[in-house]
Design an enzyme around this catalytic site. Structure first.
Site, PDB file in Angstrom:
ATOM      1  N   ASP A 179      -2.025   5.479  -5.451  1.00  0.00           N
ATOM      2  CA  ASP A 179      -2.219   4.547  -4.501  1.00  0.00           C
ATOM      3  C   ASP A 179      -2.473   3.178  -4.786  1.00  0.00           C
ATOM      4  OD1 ASP A 179      -2.925   3.762  -1.999  1.00  0.00           O
ATOM      5  OD2 ASP A 179      -4.883   4.682  -1.838  1.00  0.00           O
ATOM      6  N   ASP A 196       0.775  -1.198  -0.068  1.00  0.00           N
ATOM      7  CA  ASP A 196       0.124  -0.008   0.113  1.00  0.00           C
ATOM      8  C   ASP A 196       0.596   1.259  -0.069  1.00  0.00           C
ATOM      9  OD1 ASP A 196      -2.085   1.734   0.300  1.00  0.00           O
ATOM     10  OD2 ASP A 196      -2.787   1.192   2.302  1.00  0.00           O
TER      11      ASP A 196
END
Length: 439
Positions: free
Chosen positions: A292, A77
């Site tokens: 992201d 992440d």
């Protein structure tokens, strides 16, 4: 942050008083095992660390933590800082997570090198944590709590243990030993943690002192690759766009995210009439654009989304019947949807490409990446497929977020040394072969 993120779990790597393994002169490249093999000699001029990951609704990588080492699977992440692991019951409390398999949990009691982090530790008071830490009055342990835009949450205590990184001496690192985790997604994947890769002081990137990393997300489950460290990949013509950073702190600007400047959006070659002010951060910092890997799809702020929706519906009218159901929105944010006869794929090759334009680079979303079949949703004999761009205002999110679904078959490089993000279209399985990885 992650809309379909499964059992969110996090690992904090503490700073250690030695240079990073990747930075040491003559150091061997770090190898993280996920069906990867050693790069053949001479295949790369400076082979960096590499790690294969799985693409499903999340991107996962494998690491070894503790003494003796325990293999854990963690979500990759770039939109998160604090890495964490879901810990088995009996140490930090009763662990529970939607869909978490028993053998996916980290067992701190089984590790001879695991210890808790006291409230007075510097790591307990990082200014980069999205929610300030707290102190357990009875045990004097540092407690952390995390929450995400999709409703996922995690709570637990900070602990310290060793992380095995190739042949280098183990990194003694802090991590969130989470006692509870709730994932709002119905598509939970049995992972044991989340690996925070943003620019915050407690992220994996910062603690490992990695100044450059890159990855390629494949449209196949096991053909992705992650490289940690510097590498000049001559077969990849990367185009770079600078990271955006305001001169002053702003309340809604995530200063540790990988933010870039979105300059425009086109559909089928037609530039959308979106004012530049709509695509740029406002005086509060809201409206910045983040790359992201922890978010599945891409989110646009309301005005930009409305322009995209109108033009995409217009150009696809001869190809696809619109759903025309104002009460339906997939994941509460995706309402540009269509009816496709059950058992048939949509005409992906004929759909207009959506191009995100940046300074010096662009990202083209086309073909199969444009539409997503909504699981279990039917209208008579038709399935429901939705455009993979969502309305951030409906979530709500105060930023543009480019998710990993639109990063598939794109080499994405994060160059912290020069403050830029590199993009290059490439088939990930081909790139993996060029890097010497066994598929």
């Amino acid at each position: 942050m992650p809309p379909l993120l499964v059992c969110l779990l996090l690992v904090l790597l503490l700073a250690v008083p030695r240079p990073s393994v990747a930075a040491r002169p003559g150091a061997k490249p770090l190898l993280f095992s996920l069906r990867a093999r050693q790069v053949p000699a001479g295949a790369l001029p400076r082979p960096p660390s590499k790690l294969r990951f799985h693409h499903n609704v999340s991107l996962t990588v494998s690491l070894a933590v503790g003494t003796p080492p325990q293999n854990v699977t963690m979500v990759l992440d770039t939109g998160s800082e604090l890495s964490w692991l879901l810990c088995a019951p009996g140490h930090q409390g009763s662990a529970a997570a939607a869909g978490a398999a028993r053998d996916a949990l980290f067992r701190p009691r089984a590790s001879a090198t695991c210890a808790t982090v006291p409230c007075g530790s510097a790591q307990c008071h990082s200014r980069d944590l999205p929610v300030p830490s707290s102190c357990d009055g009875a045990s004097r342990q540092c407690r952390v709590s995390l929450s995400y835009a999709d409703g996922s949450t995690s709570d637990g205590a900070l602990a310290i243990d060793v992380f095995a990184v190739g042949d280098a001496p183990p990194l003694r690192s802090a991590f969130g030993c989470m006692s509870t985790a709730y994932d709002s997604s119905p598509d939970a994947v049995a992972t044991a943690g989340l690996l925070g890769m943003n620019r915050g002081a407690l992220s994996f990137v910062s603690q490992a002192r990695t100044r450059r990393f890159s990855y390629c997300i494949s449209d196949r489950d096991d053909a992705g690759v992650l490289l940690l460290g510097h590498s000049d990949l001559l077969f990849l013509p990367l185009n770079y766009t600078p990271m955006y950073q305001p001169t002053l702190p702003l309340p809604y600007f995530d200063r540790v995210a990988y933010s870039v400047q979105l300059l425009g959006i086109s559909v089928g070659g037609k530039t959308l009439p979106i004012p530049a002010s709509v695509l740029a951060p406002d005086h509060t910092g809201a409206g910045h654009t983040m790359v992201d890997s922890g978010t599945q799809f891409t989110f646009l702020l309301g005005d930009a989304y409305s322009a995209l929706k109108a033009e995409f519906l217009k150009q696809t009218r001869p190809l696809l019947p619109a759903l025309n159901d104002p009460s339906f929105a997939f994941q509460e944010a995706f309402d540009t949807c269509f009816r496709v006869p059950a058992g048939r794929p949509p005409p992906s090759a004929r759909l207009p490409a959506v191009t995100l334009l940046f300074k010096g680079a662009e990202m083209v979303v086309s073909g199969d990446r444009l539409l997503y079949k909504v699981p279990g949703e039917r209208r008579g004999g038709d399935g429901v497929w939705c455009l993979t761009f969502g309305n951030a205002d409906m979530v709500p999110i105060t930023a543009y977020v480019i998710g990993h679904h639109h990063q598939m078959n794109v080499w994405v490089e994060y160059d912290l040394e020069r403050g830029r993000v590199g993009l290059a279209p490439v088939k990930c399985d081909v790139a993996s072969e060029r890097l010497g990885l066994m598929l």
